[in-house]
Design a protein around this motif. Structure first.
Motif, mmCIF file in Angstrom:
data_model
loop_
_atom_site.group_PDB
_atom_site.id
_atom_site.type_symbol
_atom_site.label_atom_id
_atom_site.label_comp_id
_atom_site.label_asym_id
_atom_site.label_seq_id
_atom_site.Cartn_x
_atom_site.Cartn_y
_atom_site.Cartn_z
ATOM 1 N N GLY A 47 0.736 -1.385 -0.064
ATOM 2 C CA GLY A 47 0.631 0.320 -0.036
ATOM 3 C C GLY A 47 0.333 0.658 -0.093
ATOM 4 O O GLY A 47 0.538 2.529 -0.267
ATOM 5 N N TRP A 50 -0.229 4.655 0.913
ATOM 6 C CA TRP A 50 -2.335 4.592 1.659
ATOM 7 C C TRP A 50 -1.885 3.900 2.697
ATOM 8 O O TRP A 50 -3.052 4.146 3.627
ATOM 9 N N ARG A 51 -0.788 3.049 2.538
ATOM 10 C CA ARG A 51 -0.544 2.242 3.811
ATOM 11 C C ARG A 51 -0.196 3.211 5.675
ATOM 12 O O ARG A 51 -0.701 3.319 6.462
ATOM 13 N N THR A 54 -3.082 7.406 7.579
ATOM 14 C CA THR A 54 -4.346 7.118 8.043
ATOM 15 C C THR A 54 -5.334 8.384 8.571
ATOM 16 O O THR A 54 -6.436 7.437 9.547
ATOM 17 N N GLN A 88 -6.337 1.854 -0.180
ATOM 18 C CA GLN A 88 -5.462 0.682 0.386
ATOM 19 C C GLN A 88 -6.570 -0.048 0.239
ATOM 20 O O GLN A 88 -5.829 -1.671 0.356
ATOM 21 N N GLU A 92 -4.387 -3.589 -1.858
ATOM 22 C CA GLU A 92 -4.891 -4.858 -1.200
ATOM 23 C C GLU A 92 -5.195 -5.918 -2.291
ATOM 24 O O GLU A 92 -5.262 -6.834 -1.436
#
Length: 491
Positions: A47, A50-51, A54, A88, A92
């Motif tokens: 990600g 984007w990981r 948050t 995200q 995934e």
């Protein structure tokens, strides 16, 4: 050289990073039949940015169907500008669908990558060692947090963290929250926190131009239609209006005297004038530089959020941080429970601090001592069989980096096919080609809107724009096919 060369089906390919570009690389390598491939990822999940990010209000500022792999449309985006958690989830889900997660070694941070005896030797923080014939650097740009140098930063006794290290256990409702930084992250945070916090204060060093945008939801009927009709979904992915806007935007930023940039300036000025009623606040929010000199902020609600009764824009400079809050230069102490550092990232790092060493001991840190650069943003002299996605001097702006990466992959794929076919053993851009490209780029960069007089992460240490200075159409033309005379092709 005469006779046929042997095809090299056993080439070992290492991909650095499992963010957007690393997942793309894995899919394309598998699709092309490269079976001896591994992706090293320093974190525990795919990600990339984007990981990492948050924070509340996180939203992609590129239209959702444009911020999607061309080969993997998503009928289920909820909004025109999708929330970060959906992006995200998309990466995934895509990695799992294409079984890219099987290729990834998680929690393996590469600390050294050195070219010796015709191969790349890679060392991980864990002690693992690997060797590769080809390295694809898909490390991304915005992943090394930049922390401000403010006196007393370590004195604050409330809760404090960088926006990319959000602690979701910390309560927000009814708290006094300060946000330092007013790029896209800071703007999105204020929009999410205004009306939720007891008091939210936005500490602004430099005002931003805000491009108005509607973030309309997709209806269940629309999503059902997308699922039922692949052609319809494909047409939304390739929306003519969006593509025309990308070309218009890149034409605008490439020429600070263009009618396109004048149009953008008129839109953002009207947005400010029409959206902010209080003349004092309006002047505080008025930038003293031209629109798009910094990355434009796309927001449907910042101006309304900062005018909320519980929100405050603070423009007096920060004197220091104290145990209970921020003291500004007017002597006022702003009491806070939570301090968020929305201060961005070190955009000039790319693979670094990894120690990358090319042919004959050439160190990347030395090559990039003045500024990070790369031929067409993908290759560096003396670093053979080493290619970058979204590397330095590539296109940056308010458009999809997925499309940029896909264009670059088409270019890189043609070079690595020469390696697999046996036509070349080593491929590295020549220094003369690099110099010619960089001279032309620097000359063009001085005419861009990025060079019109502001500080931004688009500028290198010498104040020169570090991005692609031409139109997006020209970028696509450059990516269509490598000019092989720009490369040293060791047979």
């Amino acid at each position: 050289m005469t006779g046929k060369t042997a095809k090299r089906d056993d080439l070992r390919v290492v991909v650095m990073g499992a963010g957007m570009a690393g997942i793309l690389s894995g899919i394309k390598l598998r699709e092309a039949g490269f079976s001896n491939t591994v992706i090293y990822e320093k974190a525990a999940r795919v990600g990339g940015t984007w990981r990492e990010n948050t924070y509340p209000g996180l939203t992609c500022d590129v239209p959702s169907h444009a911020y999607t792999y061309s080969f993997e449309p998503n009928p289920d985006w909820s909004y025109m500008l999708p929330p970060g958690a959906e992006v995200q989830d998309y990466f995934e889900r895509t990695a799992k669908k294409y079984k890219i997660d099987e290729m990834i070694r998680f929690n393996e941070e590469i600390i050294r990558c050195e070219f010796k005896n015709g191969r790349w030797h890679l060392d991980m923080k864990s002690g693992l060692h690997d060797e590769a014939d080809i390295v694809i650097a898909a490390t991304g740009v915005l992943h090394h947090p930049s922390l401000p140098t403010i006196p007393g930063l370590d004195k604050f006794q409330g809760t404090m963290f960088h926006s990319s290290r959000w602690d979701h256990s910390v309560p927000l409702d009814g708290r006094r929250i300060g946000v330092i930084g007013n790029g896209s992250t800071g703007v999105q945070l204020i929009c999410a926190l205004a009306g939720r916090a007891a008091k939210v204060q936005h500490f602004q060093r430099t005002a931003q131009w805000i491009m108005p945008v509607e973030n309309t939801p997709f209806t269940e009927e629309q999503k059902a239609a997308f699922r039922a009709d692949r052609a319809l979904l494909h047409s939304v992915q390739n929306d003519a209006t969006y593509l025309a806007n990308v070309e218009r935007f890149t034409n605008a930023v490439a020429d600070a005297t263009s009618p396109e940039i004048a149009q953008i300036e008129a839109i953002v000025l009207d947005n400010l004038e029409q959206s902010v009623a209080d003349p004092v606040l309006r002047e505080k929010l008025r930038p003293n530089y031209r629109a798009a000199c910094k990355r434009l902020i796309f927001s449907p609600s910042y101006y309304s959020a900062i005018q909320h009764p519980d929100a405050e824009l603070v423009t007096d400079g920060i004197e220091c941080i104290e145990a209970t809050g921020i003291r500004t230069r007017d002597g006022r102490l702003h009491a806070l429970d939570l301090l968020v550092l929305a201060t961005g990232f070190k955009a000039d790092q790319f693979m670094r601090p990894m120690n990358v060493v090319g042919r004959n001991g050439v160190k990347l840190n030395d090559v990039w001592a003045k500024r990070p650069n790369a031929y067409l943003a993908v290759a560096i002299p003396e670093f053979p069989n080493f290619f970058m996605l979204n590397g330095p001097t590539g296109p940056v702006g308010n458009f999809s980096l997925i499309d940029v990466a896909e264009q670059q992959w088409g270019y890189i794929a043609q070079l690595i096919e020469r390696l697999r076919s046996g036509a070349s053993q080593e491929i590295a851009v020549t220094q003369s080609a690099m110099d010619t490209y960089e001279q032309a780029r620097l000359a063009a960069a001085k005419n861009t809107i990025f060079a019109s007089g502001c500080n931004s992460w688009y500028l290198d240490a010498e104040g020169v724009p570090a991005s692609w200075p031409w139109s997006y159409g020209r970028f696509k033309e450059a990516m269509a096919a490598p000019q092989l005379d720009a490369f040293g092709l060791k047979a």
